[in-house]
Design a protein around this motif. Structure first.
Motif, mmCIF file in Angstrom:
data_model
loop_
_atom_site.group_PDB
_atom_site.id
_atom_site.type_symbol
_atom_site.label_atom_id
_atom_site.label_comp_id
_atom_site.label_asym_id
_atom_site.label_seq_id
_atom_site.Cartn_x
_atom_site.Cartn_y
_atom_site.Cartn_z
ATOM 1 N N TYR A 1 -4.936 0.042 5.975
ATOM 2 C CA TYR A 1 -5.058 -0.721 4.727
ATOM 3 C C TYR A 1 -6.517 -1.032 4.501
ATOM 4 C CZ TYR A 1 -4.890 -4.365 8.249
ATOM 5 O OH TYR A 1 -5.091 -5.118 9.362
ATOM 6 N N LYS B 1 0.824 -1.199 0.000
ATOM 7 C CA LYS B 1 0.000 0.000 0.000
ATOM 8 C C LYS B 1 0.872 1.269 0.000
ATOM 9 C CE LYS B 1 -3.910 -2.163 0.158
ATOM 10 N NZ LYS B 1 -4.847 -2.104 -0.976
ATOM 11 N N ASP C 1 -8.953 -3.923 2.415
ATOM 12 C CA ASP C 1 -8.959 -5.181 1.688
ATOM 13 C C ASP C 1 -10.206 -5.328 0.840
ATOM 14 O OD1 ASP C 1 -10.666 -5.351 3.708
ATOM 15 O OD2 ASP C 1 -10.078 -7.355 4.386
ATOM 16 N N LYS D 1 2.220 1.797 -3.400
ATOM 17 C CA LYS D 1 1.158 2.275 -4.293
ATOM 18 C C LYS D 1 1.005 3.778 -4.203
ATOM 19 C CE LYS D 1 -3.776 1.705 -5.100
ATOM 20 N NZ LYS D 1 -5.015 1.026 -4.658
ATOM 21 N N ARG D 2 1.088 4.320 -3.002
ATOM 22 C CA ARG D 2 0.987 5.772 -2.847
ATOM 23 C C ARG D 2 2.157 6.475 -3.533
ATOM 24 N NH1 ARG D 2 -0.618 4.510 2.442
ATOM 25 N NH2 ARG D 2 1.444 5.044 3.256
ATOM 26 N N ASP E 1 -10.312 -5.232 -5.483
ATOM 27 C CA ASP E 1 -9.341 -4.429 -6.222
ATOM 28 C C ASP E 1 -9.623 -4.420 -7.712
ATOM 29 O OD1 ASP E 1 -6.739 -5.615 -4.041
ATOM 30 O OD2 ASP E 1 -8.000 -3.831 -3.915
ATOM 31 N N ASP F 1 -2.631 -10.333 -4.385
ATOM 32 C CA ASP F 1 -3.340 -9.491 -3.402
ATOM 33 C C ASP F 1 -4.471 -10.252 -2.736
ATOM 34 O OD1 ASP F 1 -3.896 -7.341 -1.965
ATOM 35 O OD2 ASP F 1 -4.663 -6.082 -3.592
ATOM 36 N N SER G 1 1.867 -3.094 -7.398
ATOM 37 C CA SER G 1 1.888 -3.833 -6.136
ATOM 38 C C SER G 1 2.589 -5.156 -6.303
ATOM 39 C CB SER G 1 0.469 -4.039 -5.628
ATOM 40 O OG SER G 1 -0.146 -2.812 -5.443
#
Length: 784
Positions: free
Chosen positions: A744, A661, A746, A664-665, A749, A713, A759
């Motif tokens: 996070y 995560k 879940d 990803k940012r 996605d 994921d 990711s």
């Protein structure tokens, strides 16, 4: 009519109204009448005034008027107003004979018209034709005897003429028809105007027979009292009471009779009259009677008399209540309380017997709860107020025989009977009664009461036997085991008390096992048997892993004054922490750690404090899907969860997901920067086609890696400790620990395919040793 060539007649066409809608301005009948009145279309000018100068013109005028009246009568003979107008016109001309003739003709048409007779008689009286008037009144009352107006006017005329005998004769004829009350009063008043008291008394005698109402008898008695005939008045009241009897008595008659005697200062007579009336009149109809009786006693009686009035009034009210609803036990309680405070024992017993005779119709305990108190009050009244122990015993035994013990019983009744026998110093009867109760219908309250009784008598062997019977009846009752053990402890037999506790904790069913274990542990602590206490804690922890047991165990070790108490206490906390790792209730584990932390803050070192601090969990806010009763989706619910560091270390996927995560940012920030650079290149027109091809190749690689990343994921999400439907939203630190940034989500996605490849690449790079990852995403593609 013109004919056509075919020889057929031509029918004229009817005009058809094409527009059938209502007119804009509507005219109503009321409007037409109002306009006619405003314009005075109906008014006719008044006829000219005619002056008669000689007799010939007068005769012509009379002839013309009579002809007009006769024509009106001939047209409609039944209209009496035409006849009356005709007769009154003739009367105005002083033609009395003609007017009399017209009235007679009218009576032939309608002889039952009251107005016609009245006008005819008034004409005769106005012209002083007395005999004619008498004749008309006689005819009128003969034909219509029920018209009171004829009788009133006839008697009034005779009295005005001074014909007293004729007037009396008219009244006598009238009373033969038994008219209404006002006619009798008029006749009586007529006689009283001429001081004929005896004749008025005789009229009253006939009057009360024709109209036998209470008010007429009261008027008759007041008439006698007014003229000073006290004995006659009293006799009238007595006759009226006999006349109405007990079925039709009225309180107003007795009130009037009592007030009559009160004026004569006969107070004893008044009191007798009131009591006689109260005994015979229904209580709901005697409100005024009670009121006047109370006022009388306040004026002329003593305190006892006033109390008797009030008590009798309330007694009558309660009598009506219990008659209306015999099973209303609250009304019986109020009635009995009143009777006990005022009446003699025989009266109270009678009311008690009437009350207990109303047995509940249904054999259910909830219907008997109020009823049984009637028996209890009865027995206590006999024992405490009347001082009759033999009758009290009979009341208790009768009640115990009446209760259906096979369906339910009342331990209160058995215990009260036993206590009564103890007060009478009859111990054998008390024990026999309580033993019978335990044999017939054993109850917890019965055992407790019987044991308490034997304890007061210091019969400890009997108490032991009773406890044994009690435990045979209810072996799951922990309170009984504890009380039994306390008894043995008080008696100094600790081995016996310990054996009782051992038997108790070995029972398969217990209602409050935690209370029992606590009592056993407290017992061993009081005996300073520390090894036995540790053994009990270990045995208890084999049965339950409750956090409070661990904490209590640790506090116990800390309370013992030994050299290794801190090590023992810390060891218990560590063992408890290991044992509670598999516990689903994370709050209990947190409670243990907080208790451990407090212990280390007071007795531990920095190292131990830091160690406990690292064990504290992280507070995380999550979301989970809710499902309604019908299976439909009910939305999402937020809740707090705790993630312990020891559990997180065993789940590496949590750390992996948090790093993904974060990566990803970073990718999103870099993508934004590259988009800005590409915009500048497009503005300058310096786009490199080779670079575009390279970007497209990387994009295709990103799509392939995205498919693989979604699978990775998904696997990481399934490895989480929380269920797949739960969604952590934001993490919040526990107040005792520095927060760890691990937020996070879940969720699905599917809408993040662009970041999927990033990711996946980040995860693989961590495993391969930190190799540089592609920085392009789907947004890197350049349009042609």
């Amino acid at each position: 009519m013109a004919s056509t060539a075919a020889g057929k007649q031509r029918i004229p066409k009817v005009a058809k109204v094409k527009n059938k809608a209502p007119a804009e301005v509507q005219i109503t009948a009321e409007q037409l009448l109002r306009e006619a009145k405003e314009r005075e279309l109906e008014l006719l000018p008044p006829p000219p005034k005619q002056k008669i100068t000689d007799e010939e013109e007068l005769n012509d005028y009379k002839l013309k008027k009579r002809k007009g009246f006769e024509d009106n009568i001939r047209k409609n003979r039944t209209v009496i107003s035409n006849w009356i107008k005709y007769a009154q016109w003739e009367e105005s001309l002083k033609e009395v004979q003609r007017a009399r003739s017209i009235y007679e003709r009218a009576l032939d048409v309608d002889h039952r018209n009251i107005a016609l007779w009245l006008k005819y008689a008034e004409m005769e009286m106005k012209n002083r034709q007395v005999n004619h008037a008498r004749n008309i009144w006689d005819r009128a009352i003969t034909i219509l005897p029920r018209v009171n107006q004829f009788w009133y006017k006839y008697s009034y005329m005779e009295e005005m003429l001074g014909n007293i005998a004729g007037c009396r004769q008219v009244f006598e004829r009238w009373t033969e028809w038994e008219p209404e009350e006002q006619a009798w009063h008029s006749y009586i008043n007529f006689e009283l105007r001429y001081k004929e008291v005896d004749k008025a008394r005789s009229i009253y005698e006939r009057f009360v027979i024709v109209h036998p109402d209470v008010k007429n008898w009261i008027k008759y008695a007041r008439f006698e009292e007014k003229h000073g005939y006290i004995a006659h008045g009293r006799k009238v009241f007595e006759r009226s009471v006999e006349f109405f009897g007990e079925e039709h008595v009225d309180e107003h008659l007795f009130v009037a009779f009592a007030r009559f005697e009160e004026k004569q200062k006969e107070f004893e007579r008044v009191r007798v009259i009131y009591k006689y009336a109260l005994d015979r009149i229904p209580k709901q109809q005697a409100q005024e009677l009670f009121k006047f009786y109370t006022v009388f006693e306040k004026k002329f009686g003593d305190r006892r008399g006033i109390e008797d009035v009030i008590v009798s009034k309330r007694r009558f009210q309660y009598e009506e209540e219990v008659k209306a609803s015999p099973h209303n036990y609250d009304a019986w309680f109020d009635y009995l309380r009143l009777v006990e405070s005022d009446a003699d024992p025989d009266t109270a017993r009678e009311v008690y017997e009437r009350a207990i005779a109303n047995i509940p119709p249904i054999q259910e305990k909830r219907h008997w709860r109020r009823y049984i108190y009637l028996w209890i009050n009865y027995a206590l009244y006999e024992e405490l107020e009347v001082k009759d122990p033999e009758r009290t015993r009979q009341v208790y035994l009768a009640c115990l025989d009446l209760i259906p013990h096979k369906k339910f019983t009342f331990a209160k009744m058995w215990l009260l009977y036993g206590q009564f026998e103890i007060r009478q110093k009859n111990l054998q009867a008390a024990r026999q009664g309580l033993g019978t109760a335990i044999g017939k219908c054993p109850k917890n309250k019965l055992f407790k009461g019987y044991i308490e009784l034997e304890l007061q008598l210091r019969e400890f062997d009997r108490c032991r036997k009773l406890y044994e019977k009690y435990l045979e009846f209810a072996s799951e009752n922990c309170t009984t085991w504890i009380k039994f053990s306390e008894l043995e402890t008080i008696l100094g037999d600790t081995e016996r008390a310990r054996a009782i506790f051992e038997l108790a904790i070995g029972q398969p069913r217990l209602d409050m096992p935690e209370v029992l274990w606590k009592s056993y542990i407290d017992f061993e602590i009081e005996q300073e048997e520390y090894d036995n206490t540790r053994g009990l804690y270990k045995r208890l922890l084999q049965r339950t892993q409750h956090v409070k047991v661990w904490i209590s165990y640790a506090q116990y070790e800390l309370s013992i004054d030994t050299s290794d108490r801190l090590q023992r206490c810390r060891g218990i906390f560590e063992e408890a922490n290991k044992g509670l790792r598999s516990c689903e209730e994370k709050e209990e584990r947190l409670m243990l750690l907080e208790s451990w932390k407090e212990f280390e803050q007071e007795f531990g070192s920095d190292t131990t404090r830091e160690r406990v601090k690292k064990l504290l969990p992280e507070k995380v806010k999550k979301r989970r899907k809710l499902t309604a009763e019908d299976g439909s989706d009910a939305g999402w619910e937020e809740y707090y969860d705790y993630i312990f560091p020891e559990d997180a270390a065993n789940q590496p996927n949590l750390k992996l997901l948090a790093m993904a995560k974060m990566w990803k940012r970073q990718q999103q920030e870099e993508d934004d920067e590259e988009d800005d650079e590409e915009d500048e290149e497009e503005n300058n027109g310096e786009v490199d086609r080779g670079k575009v091809e390279e970007v497209r190749g990387k994009e295709m690689e990103g799509e392939e890696n995205g498919r693989g990343e979604r699978g990775i994921d998904k696997e990481m999400t399934e490895d989480l400790a929380s269920p797949s439907s739960e969604k952590p939203i934001v993490s919040e630190p526990v107040p005792e620990k520095v927060p760890k940034e691990s937020t996070y989500d879940d969720r699905d996605d599917s809408d993040e395919s662009s970041s999927g490849s990033s990711s996946s690449s980040s995860s693989s790079s961590d495993n391969d040793g930190g190799e540089k990852q592609p920085r392009k995403s789907n947004k890197d593609s350049v349009k042609d």
